[in-house]
Design a protein around this motif. Structure first.
Motif, mmCIF file in Angstrom:
data_model
loop_
_atom_site.group_PDB
_atom_site.id
_atom_site.type_symbol
_atom_site.label_atom_id
_atom_site.label_comp_id
_atom_site.label_asym_id
_atom_site.label_seq_id
_atom_site.Cartn_x
_atom_site.Cartn_y
_atom_site.Cartn_z
ATOM 1 N N PHE A 111 26.192 23.430 56.447
ATOM 2 C CA PHE A 111 27.428 22.666 56.596
ATOM 3 C C PHE A 111 27.940 22.597 58.033
ATOM 4 N N MET A 112 27.609 23.578 58.868
ATOM 5 C CA MET A 112 28.101 23.585 60.240
ATOM 6 C C MET A 112 27.143 22.855 61.164
ATOM 7 N N THR A 113 27.712 22.099 62.093
ATOM 8 C CA THR A 113 26.910 21.411 63.101
ATOM 9 C C THR A 113 27.068 22.124 64.428
ATOM 10 N N PRO A 114 26.051 22.074 65.291
ATOM 11 C CA PRO A 114 26.145 22.759 66.585
ATOM 12 C C PRO A 114 27.351 22.322 67.408
ATOM 13 N N MET A 115 27.711 21.027 67.336
ATOM 14 C CA MET A 115 28.773 20.496 68.181
ATOM 15 C C MET A 115 30.118 21.162 67.898
ATOM 16 N N PHE A 116 30.425 21.402 66.620
ATOM 17 C CA PHE A 116 31.738 21.924 66.250
ATOM 18 C C PHE A 116 31.699 23.391 65.826
ATOM 19 N N PHE A 117 30.550 24.046 66.003
ATOM 20 C CA PHE A 117 30.435 25.417 65.528
ATOM 21 C C PHE A 117 31.392 26.360 66.236
ATOM 22 N N LEU A 118 31.458 26.322 67.568
ATOM 23 C CA LEU A 118 32.263 27.283 68.320
ATOM 24 C C LEU A 118 33.750 27.207 67.971
ATOM 25 N N PRO A 119 34.379 26.013 68.003
ATOM 26 C CA PRO A 119 35.791 25.986 67.597
ATOM 27 C C PRO A 119 35.994 26.370 66.136
ATOM 28 N N CYS A 120 35.036 25.980 65.259
ATOM 29 C CA CYS A 120 35.150 26.355 63.843
ATOM 30 C C CYS A 120 35.052 27.869 63.673
ATOM 31 N N ILE A 142 32.812 38.704 58.424
ATOM 32 C CA ILE A 142 32.588 37.277 58.626
ATOM 33 C C ILE A 142 32.024 37.004 60.010
ATOM 34 N N GLY A 143 32.345 37.891 60.967
ATOM 35 C CA GLY A 143 31.827 37.712 62.324
ATOM 36 C C GLY A 143 30.315 37.788 62.376
ATOM 37 N N ILE A 144 29.752 38.751 61.655
ATOM 38 C CA ILE A 144 28.293 38.883 61.613
ATOM 39 C C ILE A 144 27.662 37.655 60.961
ATOM 40 N N ALA A 145 28.305 37.171 59.894
ATOM 41 C CA ALA A 145 27.787 35.976 59.214
ATOM 42 C C ALA A 145 27.826 34.766 60.151
ATOM 43 N N LEU A 146 28.932 34.587 60.852
ATOM 44 C CA LEU A 146 29.051 33.457 61.783
ATOM 45 C C LEU A 146 28.052 33.576 62.918
ATOM 46 N N LEU A 147 27.821 34.789 63.382
ATOM 47 C CA LEU A 147 26.819 34.984 64.433
ATOM 48 C C LEU A 147 25.437 34.568 63.940
ATOM 49 N N GLY A 218 30.727 22.942 73.090
ATOM 50 C CA GLY A 218 29.983 22.513 71.912
ATOM 51 C C GLY A 218 29.379 21.134 72.057
ATOM 52 N N LEU A 219 29.996 20.296 72.884
ATOM 53 C CA LEU A 219 29.452 18.952 73.105
ATOM 54 C C LEU A 219 28.072 18.996 73.748
ATOM 55 N N GLN A 220 27.769 20.113 74.404
ATOM 56 C CA GLN A 220 26.438 20.258 75.005
ATOM 57 C C GLN A 220 25.370 20.517 73.952
ATOM 58 N N PHE A 221 25.798 20.873 72.734
ATOM 59 C CA PHE A 221 24.861 21.140 71.637
ATOM 60 C C PHE A 221 25.020 20.061 70.569
ATOM 61 N N ASN A 222 24.858 18.821 70.984
ATOM 62 C CA ASN A 222 25.116 17.718 70.054
ATOM 63 C C ASN A 222 23.884 17.250 69.313
ATOM 64 N N GLY A 223 22.820 18.051 69.350
ATOM 65 C CA GLY A 223 21.628 17.679 68.613
ATOM 66 C C GLY A 223 21.707 18.119 67.166
ATOM 67 N N GLU A 224 20.623 17.945 66.455
ATOM 68 C CA GLU A 224 20.583 18.385 65.062
ATOM 69 C C GLU A 224 20.422 19.897 65.003
ATOM 70 N N ALA A 225 20.758 20.468 63.898
ATOM 71 C CA ALA A 225 20.580 21.908 63.715
ATOM 72 C C ALA A 225 19.118 22.276 63.940
ATOM 73 N N LEU A 226 18.885 23.414 64.596
ATOM 74 C CA LEU A 226 17.553 23.808 64.999
ATOM 75 C C LEU A 226 16.900 24.724 63.977
#
Length: 491
Positions: A111-120, A142-147, A218-226
Motif C-alpha cells: 500500500f505504501m509508495t516510495p514517494m510518500f513513505f517518509l511523511p507517512c 511499529i517503528g521496526i515494521a515501518l523500517l 521522497g520525491l527523489q524516490f518516485n519510481g515503483e516499489a523495488l
C-alpha cells in the motif's frame, strides 16, 4: 579538612571531566565506528567518572561516602528503566516471531509508495506515540515494521529511521501519557494540559517543516516499489501472515489506553505475543528451538530463546533474514551497560558540585527572554551529553532555571516547553544516552547515521528560541496564575 558545602569547584576545573569524555567519545567514534557501542563508550564514561572522582577527593576534599551515596541513589533510580529496556527487548522479539511485524510489513509494502513513505512513516509514528505516550515502545514496535517496509520499497534505512524517530518524539512530547511530558511539566510547576497546549507554538511548526522536508526527499524516490515481490514471497512462505496477529497490538493499545503501568503492559504484551507465536507460527518457533518437528520441547526452547537471546529465521533471502532477526533481552545488555556508566558519570558530577559550577555560568549574563530561553535550551542539550539520560537532564534543567523564571515573572510553561524542546527531543541524538543507545539498538542503525535525518529533533531547539525571539505566544505569567496554580486548575 573537608571543603565547605557552599564552595563550588572552579568552572574550568569542573570542565575537565567533561572535556575528557568528549575527547574520548570523538576518538572512539572516529577510530572504532560501530564497535563504539560494544564497550568503548562505556569505558570512556568510566574514565571520565574516575577523573571527576579523583579531582573531587584530592583537590576539593569531597568525602567518598557522598559520592558513593550519589552513585547508589542514581543507579537505583534507574532500576525500572532497566526492567523496561529488558521487556522492550522481549516484546520487540516476540512481536517479530509471532508474525505481528511480518504481517504489518507484508501489507505495508503493498500500500505504501516510495514517494510518500517518509511523511507517512512520520505521521503514523506520531499518532501511535500520542496514543501510547512513549517513543520507545512506538519505535520498538511499529517503528521496526515501518523500517522493514522502507527497506522493501527501496528507502535507505537511515532516512526511514529519521522519519520514524521524528514522528515518535513529536507524539511523545504531545501525549499526556508521556512520562517525560509529565516530568517536565511537574518540575516546572506547570499544569500538564496547559504545558501541552503551550508546546504547540513550537512543535507544530517543527513537525510541519519536517514533513515538508520528508516529502521533498521522497520525491527523489518516485519510481515503483523495488522488489516487493521478493519480500512478499519470503515473508509469506516463512510466516503465517494473518490479521489474527493484530490482536496483539490491539490488546497492547487497550492496556495503554487504560493507563496500565508500562512494565505491566510490556509483560502482558509479550506474553500475548508468545501465545500468538505458539498458535500461529509453531514451525518457526520449533525451528528456533532446534527441532525439525513441532514438539513440546522444541516449542518451549524456541519461545524461551526468542525472549532472551538472538534468533535467526531463514526466509530464503539474506536481506529479509536480517530484517526478521531478533535480539531479545540479550540485545539490550549493551544499552543497560551504557546507562549504568552514564548515570555514574552524572552522579559524580552532581555530588562533586561540578555540574552546578558549570551551569552557574549560564545564569550570569542573561538579560532578555530570548537569552534566557536560549540558555535553557543550550543547557538541556549539554546536560544530555553530560549526564547521558533525558530524565536527569529534565530534572536538572528545571531545577537550575525554575527560580529564575519565577523571579522574572515568566510562565512556568515557558520553562517546561524549553526543557522539552531540548532535553527530551535531543536525547536520541546523543550516542551515549539511554535514548540514543536504545533506538540505535532497536533499529540496528548507529545514532550518528540516523542523526542527520531526525529533522524534528534537530529543528525543535532552534524553533524554541526563534518563537520567543519573534514574540509569538505569551511569555509573562498572568496575575492570577499563582491562585489558579494553587487550585491546580489552570485555564
Amino acid at each position: 579538612m573537608e571543603r565547605p558545602d557552599n564552595q563550588r569547584p572552579h568552572p574550568l576545573v569542573s570542565f575537565i571531566p567533561l572535556a575528557i569524555l568528549i575527547l574520548l567519545i570523538v576518538v572512539i567514534l572516529v577510530w572504532m565506528h560501530d564497535d563504539a557501542l560494544n564497550g568503548a563508550s562505556q569505558l570512556a564514561l568510566i574514565i571520565a567518572s574516575c577523573v571527576c572522582v579523583a579531582i573531587s577527593i584530592i583537590h576539593y576534599r569531597v568525602p567518598w561516602s557522598k559520592l558513593e551515596k550519589s552513585f547508589q541513589q542514581t543507579v537505583g533510580d534507574a532500576t525500572i528503566s532497566i526492567l523496561i529496556l529488558l521487556m522492550i527487548g522481549v516484546m520487540s522479539s516476540t512481536w517479530m516471531i509471532s508474525g505481528v511485524v511480518p504481517t504489518l510489513i507484508y501489507y505495508g509494502v503493498q500500500f505504501m509508495t516510495p514517494m510518500f513513505f517518509l511523511p507517512c512513516a512520520c505521521i503514523i509514528s506520531s499518532l501511535i506515540s500520542v496514543m501510547t505516550g512513549t517513543s520507545w515502545t512506538t519505535i520498538a514496535t511499529i517503528g521496526i515494521a515501518l523500517l522493514g517496509v522502507g527497506n522493501a520499497i527501496g528507502i535507505p534505512p537511515a532516512l526511514s529511521a529519521g522519519a520514524i524517530i521524528s514522528g515518535a518524539y513529536f507524539g511523545d512530547k504531545m501525549s499526556p501519557m508521556s512520562d517525560t511530558t509529565v516530568l517536565a511539566s511537574s518540575m516546572a510547576k506547570a499544569d500538564l494540559f496547559s504545558h501541552i497546549r503551550y508546546m504547540m507554538y513550537t512543535t507544530v511548526p517543527s513537525i510541519t517543516i519536517s514533513l515538508l522536508l520528508y516529502l521533498f526527499i521522497g520525491l527523489q524516490f518516485n519510481g515503483e516499489a523495488l522488489e516487493t515481490g521478493r519480500y512478499l514471497k519470503g515473508l509469506g512462505d516463512t510466516f503465517n501472515i494473518s490479521l489474527w496477529t493484530m490482536v496483539v497490538p490491539l490488546l497492547t493499545g487497550l492496556m495503554i489506553y487504560k493507563k496500565v503501568p508500562s512494565i505491566i503492559t510490556l509483560i502482558l504484551s509479550s506474553i500475548t505475543a508468545c501465545l500468538c507465536a505458539l498458535l500461529l507460527q509453531p514451525e518457526v518457533v520449533a525451528g528456533i528451538g532446534g527441532s525439525s518437528a513441532i514438539t513440546a520441547e522444541g516449542l518451549m526452547k524456541g519461545i524461551m530463546k526468542v525472549c532472551y537471546s538472538t534468533t535467526q529465521v531463514d526466509t530464503g533471502f539474506s536481506e529479509i533474514n536480517e530484517l526478521v532477526a531478533t535480539r531479545g533481552m540479550a540485545g539490550m545488555l549493551n544499552t543497560i551497560w551504557l546507562i549504568i556508566c552514564a548515570m555514574c558519570f552524572g552522579a559524580c558530577m552532581v555530588a562533586s558540585g561540578m555540574l552546578s559550577s558549570l551551569t552557574s555560568i549560564l545564569l550570569r549574563h542573561l538579560r532578555h527572554t530570548t537569552s534566557l530561553v536560549a540558555s535553557t535550551v543550550t543547557s538541556g542539550v549539554a546536560l544530555n551529553m553530560i549526564m547521558g539520560d533525558q530524565f536527569l537532564s529534565i530534572i536538572m534543567n528545571s531545577s537550575i532555571y525554575r527560580e529564575e523564571y519565577k523571579k522574572r515573572g515568566y510562565r512556568p510553561e515557558l520553562l517546561s516547553r524549553s526543557t522539552e524542546d531540548s532535553s527530551t527531543v535531543t536525547s536520541v541524538l546523543v550516542p551515549w544516552t539511554a535514548c540514543g543507545m536504545t533506538q540505535s539498538t532497536v533499529l540496528g542503525i548507529p545514532t550518528i547515521v540516523y542523526l542527520p535525518f531526525c529533522f524534528f529533533n534537530l529543528i525543535s531547539p532552534f524553533m524554541s528560541c526563534a518563537i520567543v525571539a519573534l514574540g509569538i505566544g505569551p511569555t509573562k505569567a498572568i496575575q492570577e496564575t499563582e491562585t489558579v496554580e494553587a487550585k491546580t486548575d489552570l485555564q
